[in-house]
Motif scaffolding. Structure first.
Motif, PDB file in Angstrom:
ATOM      1  N   UNK A  59      54.176  52.755  49.919  1.00  0.00           N
ATOM      2  CA  UNK A  59      54.127  51.585  49.206  1.00  0.00           C
ATOM      3  C   UNK A  59      54.101  50.243  49.989  1.00  0.00           C
ATOM      4  N   UNK A  60      54.209  50.298  51.376  1.00  0.00           N
ATOM      5  CA  UNK A  60      54.159  49.361  52.258  1.00  0.00           C
ATOM      6  C   UNK A  60      53.143  49.335  53.406  1.00  0.00           C
ATOM      7  N   UNK A  61      52.052  50.104  53.023  1.00  0.00           N
ATOM      8  CA  UNK A  61      51.017  50.147  54.165  1.00  0.00           C
ATOM      9  C   UNK A  61      50.461  48.858  54.450  1.00  0.00           C
ATOM     10  N   UNK A  62      50.102  48.214  53.210  1.00  0.00           N
ATOM     11  CA  UNK A  62      49.479  46.960  53.263  1.00  0.00           C
ATOM     12  C   UNK A  62      50.036  46.032  54.162  1.00  0.00           C
ATOM     13  N   UNK A  63      51.399  46.197  54.410  1.00  0.00           N
ATOM     14  CA  UNK A  63      52.163  44.989  54.987  1.00  0.00           C
ATOM     15  C   UNK A  63      52.074  45.250  56.653  1.00  0.00           C
ATOM     16  N   UNK A  64      51.579  46.215  56.916  1.00  0.00           N
ATOM     17  CA  UNK A  64      51.427  46.492  58.411  1.00  0.00           C
ATOM     18  C   UNK A  64      53.023  46.459  59.130  1.00  0.00           C
ATOM     19  N   UNK A  65      53.978  46.819  58.234  1.00  0.00           N
ATOM     20  CA  UNK A  65      55.194  46.988  58.606  1.00  0.00           C
ATOM     21  C   UNK A  65      55.769  48.036  59.491  1.00  0.00           C
ATOM     22  N   UNK A  66      56.478  47.324  60.588  1.00  0.00           N
ATOM     23  CA  UNK A  66      56.969  48.364  61.744  1.00  0.00           C
ATOM     24  C   UNK A  66      58.204  49.087  61.291  1.00  0.00           C
ATOM     25  N   UNK A  67      57.731  50.617  61.085  1.00  0.00           N
ATOM     26  CA  UNK A  67      59.005  51.458  60.405  1.00  0.00           C
ATOM     27  C   UNK A  67      59.908  51.713  61.485  1.00  0.00           C
ATOM     28  N   UNK A  68      59.407  51.552  62.654  1.00  0.00           N
ATOM     29  CA  UNK A  68      60.115  51.996  63.937  1.00  0.00           C
ATOM     30  C   UNK A  68      61.220  51.116  64.470  1.00  0.00           C
ATOM     31  N   UNK A  75      58.309  50.661  69.109  1.00  0.00           N
ATOM     32  CA  UNK A  75      57.022  49.805  68.735  1.00  0.00           C
ATOM     33  C   UNK A  75      56.039  50.646  68.249  1.00  0.00           C
ATOM     34  N   UNK A  76      55.342  50.150  67.571  1.00  0.00           N
ATOM     35  CA  UNK A  76      53.769  50.632  67.063  1.00  0.00           C
ATOM     36  C   UNK A  76      54.123  51.875  66.142  1.00  0.00           C
ATOM     37  N   UNK A  77      55.069  51.935  65.398  1.00  0.00           N
ATOM     38  CA  UNK A  77      55.166  52.966  64.126  1.00  0.00           C
ATOM     39  C   UNK A  77      54.963  52.027  63.138  1.00  0.00           C
ATOM     40  N   UNK A  78      53.840  51.732  62.821  1.00  0.00           N
ATOM     41  CA  UNK A  78      53.278  50.739  61.992  1.00  0.00           C
ATOM     42  C   UNK A  78      52.213  51.648  60.985  1.00  0.00           C
ATOM     43  N   UNK A  79      52.586  51.650  59.822  1.00  0.00           N
ATOM     44  CA  UNK A  79      51.577  52.180  58.683  1.00  0.00           C
ATOM     45  C   UNK A  79      50.028  51.709  58.672  1.00  0.00           C
ATOM     46  N   UNK A  80      49.283  52.116  58.349  1.00  0.00           N
ATOM     47  CA  UNK A  80      47.840  51.650  58.325  1.00  0.00           C
ATOM     48  C   UNK A  80      47.205  52.186  57.167  1.00  0.00           C
ATOM     49  N   UNK A  81      46.648  51.474  56.279  1.00  0.00           N
ATOM     50  CA  UNK A  81      46.128  51.687  55.018  1.00  0.00           C
ATOM     51  C   UNK A  81      44.693  52.146  55.074  1.00  0.00           C
TER      52      UNK A  81
END
Length: 449
Positions: free
Chosen positions: A319-328, A334-340
């Motif tokens: 549900x947060x992919x559009x935020x480019x949130x760093x889940x790591x 670093x760079x554990x970021x979702x991509x829509x």
């Protein structure tokens, strides 16, 4: 192979050409080789090497373009990074000081994604490798390239590459066609005995590999070429037998999954429907062997992708992919970021968590869909499918992809997502490179070097 504890080895040295994002360079360094020189032309890749220098590579963090005849660093000093065309470098100052020359010459001339022009392609950098061998005279050479070199259409030229590496000082004149030069090399090789000890000659081992058979959580078919200087007395037959013997296997993975409480399921707590789906697809006949289980994408994400246990990567919130949130961020990676925008379409089947990942690709026009998409454990009702369910999917993050390539979490890719994925797709998996670098070190040690 003769095993030798790494702490008893004398410090060895290496030179890395076509360093890219640093996979093979990192592998050789971790196998105990002290780097004397790095070379890479691509600006973003150089930025990656510098960003990752402190913990993983032994690079001095300075990009050099001012010298064409680099000097080796003094003992205890980090290695320089030369950001220039390798063909412009004169490496004669390193002669006799290098144990291993390593590099993956650009593979586009021989890969399907790179139009596969082979010898006609100006990106073919094997001649630059032979030039470096003549200037450095390393004890050993490690090259990695695509499996496309084994295509029938490239068979003659690939044999020529190996012949040139066997006789690197038989230099080809510019006006001579490679076919003519190959005939010349072949005639010389026909006169040599198995116990040839000429210091101008090398003994070559060519190894087709699937990286999964060496502990990489990825099906990645490549060719590794290793050469030893003929005067060193290395037992090349023993080396070849060792490196061609698989250490991990698909059947061992199947055996670890076969029972409901098998070792794989003890390591990973998954929903019952996932375990049942995976077990239902296991073959009826599973062979016995002495190998360890193939490592899977789930292993990599959960931190079991290498012999060093890493923290599990946090779940990516769909549900947060559009935020480019760093889940790591919570575990400081670093760079554990979702991509829509991930989708599944004909011809691009996604990665499954309980299999090794598909081959990480650089991609001519970006990363193809299937190779960077993963199926998840969550599912929803869908009458279009026989079992009434569809599993959700998303793009893999850069960090997940780096783990599939067995890079440590300290690896920092420079540039936007697409550039980072390109560097990873072009890299050598660290675990695969380290296996070969350790095998080379052991072979040299067994021969008294």
């Amino acid at each position: 192979m003769v095993e030798q504890p790494q702490e008893t080895r004398e410090p060895r040295t290496s030179v890395e050409l076509f360093a890219g994002g640093g996979g093979l360079a990192m592998a050789v360094h971790q196998a105990g080789f002290r780097p004397l020189l790095f070379n890479e032309l691509n600006t973003r890749a150089c930025e990656t090497l510098v960003a990752s220098a402190k913990k993983t590579l032994g690079v001095d963090g300075m990009v050099r373009t001012d010298k064409t005849r680099p000097e080796p660093p003094k003992p205890g000093m980090p290695a320089p990074l030369y950001a220039d065309d390798v063909r412009k470098l004169n490496m004669s100052a390193l002669e006799g000081k290098v144990d291993v020359l390593a590099g993956g010459p650009p593979c586009q001339p021989f890969s399907a994604g790179g139009v596969a022009k082979g010898d006609e392609d100006k990106r073919n950098m094997f001649p630059a490798v032979f030039k470096a061998v003549r200037e450095i005279r390393p004890k050993a050479v490690i090259c990695e390239n695509v499996r496309g070199l084994l295509r029938p259409s490239f068979a003659d030229y690939f044999q020529y590459i190996q012949n040139e590496l066997r006789l690197p000082f038989e230099k080809r004149d510019d006006e001579v066609r490679w076919q003519e030069h190959n005939n010349h090399l072949t005639s010389i090789l026909a006169t040599l005995s198995d116990d040839d000890t000429d210091p101008d000659h090398y003994k070559v081992v060519m190894v087709p590999v699937n990286a999964a058979n060496y502990g990489v959580p990825q099906v990645r078919n490549r060719v590794v070429i290793v050469a030893f200087r003929a005067d060193l007395g290395v037992d090349v037959e023993a080396f070849e037998k060792y490196v061609k013997t698989p250490k991990f296997s698909e059947d061992a993975l199947f055996r670890s999954m076969r029972d409901e409480d098998g070792p794989y399921w003890q390591r990973h707590q998954v929903p019952d429907h996932v375990r049942e789906r995976v077990r239902a697809r296991l073959p009826r006949v599973i062979k016995e062997d002495d190998c360890q289980p193939w490592r899977t994408l789930r292993d990599a994400v959960q931190g079991y992708g290498t012999d060093v246990k890493l923290p599990a990567l946090p779940t990516v919130d769909l549900d947060r992919l559009d935020e480019k949130f760093n889940f790591g961020k919570e575990i400081e990676v670093t760079d554990h970021i979702g991509w829509p925008g991930a989708r599944i379409y004909k011809g691009h089947t996604p990665n499954e968590l309980d299999r090794p990942a598909k081959t990480v690709k650089a991609g001519v026009h970006g990363v193809p869909g299937g190779e960077s998409v993963m199926l998840l454990d969550t599912r929803y009702r869908d009458p279009q499918f026989l079992d009434g369910w569809t599993y959700r999917h998303r793009y893999m993050t850069v960090r997940e992809t780096a783990r599939v390539m067995t890079f440590p979490d300290e690896w920092l890719g420079a540039g936007p997502r697409g550039e980072q994925m390109r560097q990873l797709g072009n890299a050598v998996p660290v675990v695969l490179g380290e296996f070969f670098a350790n095998a080379v070190a052991d072979a040299l040690a067994a021969a008294g070097h």
